[in-house]
Design a protein around this motif. Sequence first.
Motif, PDB file in Angstrom:
ATOM      1  N   ILE A 187       0.836  -1.206   0.000  1.00 12.01           N
ATOM      2  CA  ILE A 187       0.000   0.000   0.000  1.00 12.01           C
ATOM      3  C   ILE A 187       0.869   1.254   0.000  1.00 12.01           C
ATOM      4  N   ALA A 188       1.888   1.267   0.859  1.00 10.25           N
ATOM      5  CA  ALA A 188       2.775   2.426   0.930  1.00 10.25           C
ATOM      6  C   ALA A 188       3.462   2.670  -0.406  1.00 10.25           C
ATOM      7  N   SER A 189       3.914   1.599  -1.037  1.00 10.26           N
ATOM      8  CA  SER A 189       4.579   1.735  -2.331  1.00 10.26           C
ATOM      9  C   SER A 189       3.636   2.303  -3.378  1.00 10.26           C
ATOM     10  N   SER A 190       2.396   1.858  -3.355  1.00 17.30           N
ATOM     11  CA  SER A 190       1.403   2.352  -4.302  1.00 17.30           C
ATOM     12  C   SER A 190       1.119   3.837  -4.048  1.00 17.30           C
ATOM     13  N   ILE A 191       1.059   4.226  -2.772  1.00 17.00           N
ATOM     14  CA  ILE A 191       0.812   5.629  -2.442  1.00 17.00           C
ATOM     15  C   ILE A 191       1.964   6.504  -2.918  1.00 17.00           C
ATOM     16  N   PRO A 217      -1.618  30.160  -2.219  1.00 15.03           N
ATOM     17  CA  PRO A 217      -2.584  29.542  -1.304  1.00 15.03           C
ATOM     18  C   PRO A 217      -3.450  28.499  -1.994  1.00 15.03           C
ATOM     19  N   GLU A 218      -3.793  28.748  -3.262  1.00 15.42           N
ATOM     20  CA  GLU A 218      -4.637  27.805  -3.997  1.00 15.42           C
ATOM     21  C   GLU A 218      -3.931  26.479  -4.225  1.00 15.42           C
ATOM     22  N   VAL A 219      -2.667  26.543  -4.641  1.00 15.18           N
ATOM     23  CA  VAL A 219      -1.901  25.316  -4.864  1.00 15.18           C
ATOM     24  C   VAL A 219      -1.643  24.612  -3.542  1.00 15.18           C
ATOM     25  N   ARG A 220      -1.377  25.383  -2.512  1.00 16.72           N
ATOM     26  CA  ARG A 220      -1.145  24.793  -1.190  1.00 16.72           C
ATOM     27  C   ARG A 220      -2.355  23.982  -0.743  1.00 16.72           C
ATOM     28  N   ALA A 221      -3.534  24.543  -0.926  1.00 17.61           N
ATOM     29  CA  ALA A 221      -4.767  23.842  -0.545  1.00 17.61           C
ATOM     30  C   ALA A 221      -5.005  22.618  -1.422  1.00 17.61           C
ATOM     31  N   LEU A 222      -4.705  22.740  -2.711  1.00 19.63           N
ATOM     32  CA  LEU A 222      -4.889  21.618  -3.630  1.00 19.63           C
ATOM     33  C   LEU A 222      -3.974  20.454  -3.267  1.00 19.63           C
ATOM     34  N   LEU A 223      -2.722  20.748  -2.955  1.00 18.69           N
ATOM     35  CA  LEU A 223      -1.782  19.693  -2.587  1.00 18.69           C
ATOM     36  C   LEU A 223      -2.269  18.932  -1.360  1.00 18.69           C
ATOM     37  N   LYS A 224      -2.729  19.654  -0.365  1.00 15.93           N
ATOM     38  CA  LYS A 224      -3.243  19.005   0.840  1.00 15.93           C
ATOM     39  C   LYS A 224      -4.433  18.107   0.505  1.00 15.93           C
ATOM     40  N   GLN A 225      -5.364  18.632  -0.274  1.00 16.89           N
ATOM     41  CA  GLN A 225      -6.568  17.869  -0.638  1.00 16.89           C
ATOM     42  C   GLN A 225      -6.214  16.588  -1.378  1.00 16.89           C
ATOM     43  N   ARG A 226      -5.344  16.698  -2.378  1.00 13.29           N
ATOM     44  CA  ARG A 226      -5.035  15.532  -3.207  1.00 13.29           C
ATOM     45  C   ARG A 226      -4.184  14.498  -2.464  1.00 13.29           C
ATOM     46  N   ILE A 227      -3.300  14.943  -1.601  1.00  9.46           N
ATOM     47  CA  ILE A 227      -2.507  13.995  -0.812  1.00  9.46           C
ATOM     48  C   ILE A 227      -3.421  13.147   0.062  1.00  9.46           C
ATOM     49  N   ILE A 228      -4.365  13.803   0.728  1.00 10.84           N
ATOM     50  CA  ILE A 228      -5.292  13.071   1.593  1.00 10.84           C
ATOM     51  C   ILE A 228      -6.171  12.134   0.774  1.00 10.84           C
ATOM     52  N   GLU A 229      -6.718  12.634  -0.329  1.00 10.50           N
ATOM     53  CA  GLU A 229      -7.605  11.808  -1.158  1.00 10.50           C
ATOM     54  C   GLU A 229      -6.880  10.590  -1.725  1.00 10.50           C
ATOM     55  N   LEU A 230      -5.687  10.816  -2.265  1.00  8.04           N
ATOM     56  CA  LEU A 230      -4.947   9.706  -2.883  1.00  8.04           C
ATOM     57  C   LEU A 230      -4.538   8.663  -1.854  1.00  8.04           C
ATOM     58  N   ALA A 231      -4.045   9.105  -0.701  1.00 10.98           N
ATOM     59  CA  ALA A 231      -3.601   8.156   0.325  1.00 10.98           C
ATOM     60  C   ALA A 231      -4.768   7.289   0.796  1.00 10.98           C
ATOM     61  N   GLU A 232      -5.896   7.918   1.081  1.00 13.78           N
ATOM     62  CA  GLU A 232      -7.042   7.155   1.574  1.00 13.78           C
ATOM     63  C   GLU A 232      -7.586   6.206   0.506  1.00 13.78           C
ATOM     64  N   ALA A 233      -7.637   6.680  -0.741  1.00 10.95           N
ATOM     65  CA  ALA A 233      -8.180   5.845  -1.822  1.00 10.95           C
ATOM     66  C   ALA A 233      -7.265   4.674  -2.151  1.00 10.95           C
ATOM     67  N   GLN A 234      -5.963   4.924  -2.205  1.00 12.31           N
ATOM     68  CA  GLN A 234      -5.022   3.841  -2.498  1.00 12.31           C
ATOM     69  C   GLN A 234      -5.079   2.769  -1.417  1.00 12.31           C
TER      70      GLN A 234
END
Length: 396
Positions: free
Chosen positions: A217-221, A270-287
């Motif tokens: 899982i970690a490798s996939s993330i 600020p927009e990119v900062r927020a996007l990075l946080k959102q996508r990191i959380i989404e990808l980690a949980e989904a993977q």
Amino acid sequence: MTDATPLTEIADLEPAAASLRDIRRHIHHHPELAYEEVATAALVAEKLEAWGWKVTRGVGQTGVVGTLKVGDGTRSIGLRADMDALPIVEQTGLPYASGTHGKMHACGHDGHTTMLLGAAEHLAKTRRFSGTVHLYFQPAEESGIDSGAKKMIDDGLFERFPCDAVFGVHNHPGAEPGKFLFRKGAFMAAGDKATITIEGVGGHAARPHLTVDPIVIASSIVMALQTIVARNVNPAQPAVVTVGTMHSGVANNVIPSSAKLELSVRSFSPEVRALLKQRIIELAEAQAASYGGKAHVDYIEGYPVVVNTDAETEFAIQVARELVGAENVEPNADILMGSEDFAFMLEQRPGSFLRLGNGVGEDGCMVHNPHYDFNDRNLPIGAAYWARLVERYLSR
């Protein structure tokens, strides 16, 4: 200051080069990590007091502030140097290399502190200004989260030791010693930290079908995270997502039950900062879910973007041109994806954060590297720059 009053030149600090080198190498040999800078702070305070500065200890835990008022000028200026080292095993082999295993001045804070001390001694002797100078010797720049700059500010730094403008410097491997680099506006990135904890089901390595392997899982993330900057962030916007640590398992015949990743995240808007946080959380949980496991993301926003104010940066550029010549000044340097907690000070006061070349090629080893060393050629240059900056800013 009248036209006849001399301003500091590098030659004025050359006689102090040897003593400054000794101070810098002493600090290098005795590195202290964030909020452990007891001996370094004591050295700084003792030097300042011996030169006639008013000294306040314990600002922001282990920080030191030196204050010198000359004449009846009402303006004030703040200069900052960081003091902490890094948890790195030094491999330079130098005679003054770290005497403490696992701790090293691998970012040049020993040099930053010494340059400001050199300016302090010179200013106390010459006193060619009218106003107040505050020297902020700051702990814990490297902490990443529990910032020394923030802690000093929360301890009333700018109320107790107010300044009209604040300035700081960092050495810059990749440019020649004595070369100054500036940039108006955003200069260095915001820096955040994310810790991803993965929960699986442990078991025997020969029976993987009965487990949920957190290493897989970690490798996939890790691989999925590479798509965020490549496919989610506007290519015109700078961003970095780096996985710095990956920990799991204790034996080759055991599938562990958990794994942990630690990320460094850099951005400028600020927009990119927020996007990075959102996508990191989404990808980690989904993977993790796709493999039958779970992922928890602890996301901590760290240092903000370093934003230099135009007027103060232009002033700092002019002082550098006077000191070293226009050919040794880059007024519009590239943005840097590294982060700096001096950004917190710039949120409170106008000012500028500049860079000073530390060497190129083999002499320009990158910071945070076990082979790094601060270039002592910069000691009289940096000290002279700070002294001249004060003289010009607090001119009579």
